[in-house]
Design a protein around this motif. Structure first.
Motif, PDB file in Angstrom:
ATOM      1  N   UNK A   1       0.826  -1.207   0.000  1.00 30.32           N
ATOM      2  CA  UNK A   1       0.000   0.000   0.000  1.00 30.32           C
ATOM      3  C   UNK A   1       0.859   1.255   0.000  1.00 30.32           C
ATOM      4  N   UNK A   2       1.965   1.223   0.757  1.00 28.13           N
ATOM      5  CA  UNK A   2       2.876   2.365   0.764  1.00 28.13           C
ATOM      6  C   UNK A   2       3.450   2.598  -0.633  1.00 28.13           C
ATOM      7  N   UNK A   3       3.800   1.521  -1.311  1.00 32.13           N
ATOM      8  CA  UNK A   3       4.335   1.634  -2.676  1.00 32.13           C
ATOM      9  C   UNK A   3       3.311   2.281  -3.605  1.00 32.13           C
ATOM     10  N   UNK A   4       2.066   1.861  -3.503  1.00 27.68           N
ATOM     11  CA  UNK A   4       1.015   2.467  -4.324  1.00 27.68           C
ATOM     12  C   UNK A   4       0.966   3.972  -4.100  1.00 27.68           C
ATOM     13  N   UNK A   5       1.026   4.381  -2.847  1.00 32.13           N
ATOM     14  CA  UNK A   5       0.964   5.804  -2.524  1.00 32.13           C
ATOM     15  C   UNK A   5       2.171   6.552  -3.072  1.00 32.13           C
TER      16      UNK A   5
ATOM     17  N   UNK B   1      -2.485  14.419   1.133  1.00 27.33           N
ATOM     18  CA  UNK B   1      -3.823  14.435   0.520  1.00 27.33           C
ATOM     19  C   UNK B   1      -4.316  13.023   0.248  1.00 27.33           C
ATOM     20  N   UNK B   2      -3.414  12.131  -0.174  1.00 25.85           N
ATOM     21  CA  UNK B   2      -3.795  10.749  -0.448  1.00 25.85           C
ATOM     22  C   UNK B   2      -4.331  10.112   0.831  1.00 25.85           C
ATOM     23  N   UNK B   3      -3.635  10.325   1.929  1.00 34.21           N
ATOM     24  CA  UNK B   3      -4.016   9.706   3.199  1.00 34.21           C
ATOM     25  C   UNK B   3      -5.315  10.277   3.762  1.00 34.21           C
ATOM     26  N   UNK B   4      -5.606  11.537   3.446  1.00 35.70           N
ATOM     27  CA  UNK B   4      -6.830  12.167   3.943  1.00 35.70           C
ATOM     28  C   UNK B   4      -8.006  12.005   2.971  1.00 35.70           C
ATOM     29  N   UNK B   5      -7.735  11.563   1.756  1.00 39.78           N
ATOM     30  CA  UNK B   5      -8.770  11.444   0.736  1.00 39.78           C
ATOM     31  C   UNK B   5      -9.463  10.092   0.777  1.00 39.78           C
ATOM     32  N   UNK B   6     -10.243   9.850  -0.246  1.00 35.84           N
ATOM     33  CA  UNK B   6     -10.959   8.576  -0.364  1.00 35.84           C
ATOM     34  C   UNK B   6      -9.958   7.434  -0.505  1.00 35.84           C
ATOM     35  N   UNK B   7     -10.195   6.358   0.195  1.00 33.64           N
ATOM     36  CA  UNK B   7      -9.237   5.256   0.332  1.00 33.64           C
ATOM     37  C   UNK B   7      -8.853   4.599  -0.990  1.00 33.64           C
ATOM     38  N   UNK B   8      -9.770   4.500  -1.919  1.00 39.30           N
ATOM     39  CA  UNK B   8      -9.483   3.760  -3.141  1.00 39.30           C
ATOM     40  C   UNK B   8      -8.789   4.548  -4.237  1.00 39.30           C
ATOM     41  N   UNK B   9      -8.753   5.865  -4.125  1.00 32.09           N
ATOM     42  CA  UNK B   9      -8.184   6.691  -5.198  1.00 32.09           C
ATOM     43  C   UNK B   9      -6.727   6.333  -5.460  1.00 32.09           C
TER      44      UNK B   9
END
Length: 180
Positions: A128-132, A149-157
């Motif tokens: 999951x970290x790699x995806x981010x 922003x990724x961590x605060x946004x919608x989980x699947x984006x």
């Protein structure tokens, strides 16, 4: 210059105006007043025969011509201008992609091999970290896109974007192998 004006006096007034404007343009170019700064591709200037309107024409990465209004206007609803898109195309060899998610606009580029090696070689990162990280490296719009922003946004984006980034980076076969 005066010689040109004198020789034009007996000609058609529209032709005279055009030739006069053209000779002024040549003189200005010789003085270095028309310099192309690089990123912004001003291909040509169209001059109407009545000599009252000058329209700049911008040339995109693939040679498509755009008016000044098109060049400076958003190319996608809630998205970047055509100029920004064409700059990214020039920077990333034309390989940029657009994805809408419920009114949000994301534009990304493919992952490069050195970036991939850098992320994969970091054994402390989970899948999951790699995806981010992939997503943060490759998303070029919105400009303020970040891990925060990724961590605060919608989980699947981040996961969906990472999957698309990997596909466009050559990690998904476009066709099945063919036996020879």
């Amino acid at each position: 210059m005066n010689e040109i004006k004198e020789s034009l006096s007996g000609q058609d007034p529209i032709l005279s105006a055009f030739q006069s404007a053209k000779s002024n343009q040549v003189e200005e170019e010789q003085l270095g007043l028309f310099e192309n700064e690089g990123k912004e591709d001003i291909e040509k200037t169209n001059i109407q025969t009545d000599n009252t309107h000058i329209e700049k024409v911008y040339k995109g990465y693939d040679g498509t011509e755009y008016s000044e209004v098109e060049w400076l206007s958003p190319a996608i609803n809630n998205g970047p201008t055509r100029k920004e898109i064409e700059d990214w195309k020039a920077k990333y060899s034309g390989l940029i992609y657009f994805v809408p998610f419920d009114g949000d606009v994301f534009i990304f580029r493919p992952l490069e091999r050195p970036e991939y090696r850098e992320v994969v070689s970091n054994t402390t990162l989970s899948a999951l970290d790699r995806e981010e990280v992939f997503t943060e490296k490759c998303v070029i719009y919105p400009d303020d896109f970040s891990l925060e922003k990724i961590k605060k946004g919608r989980a699947g984006i981040a996961s969906l974007l990472a999957e698309m980034i990997m596909e466009k980076s050559g990690f998904v076969a476009q066709t099945a192998p063919i036996k020879l």
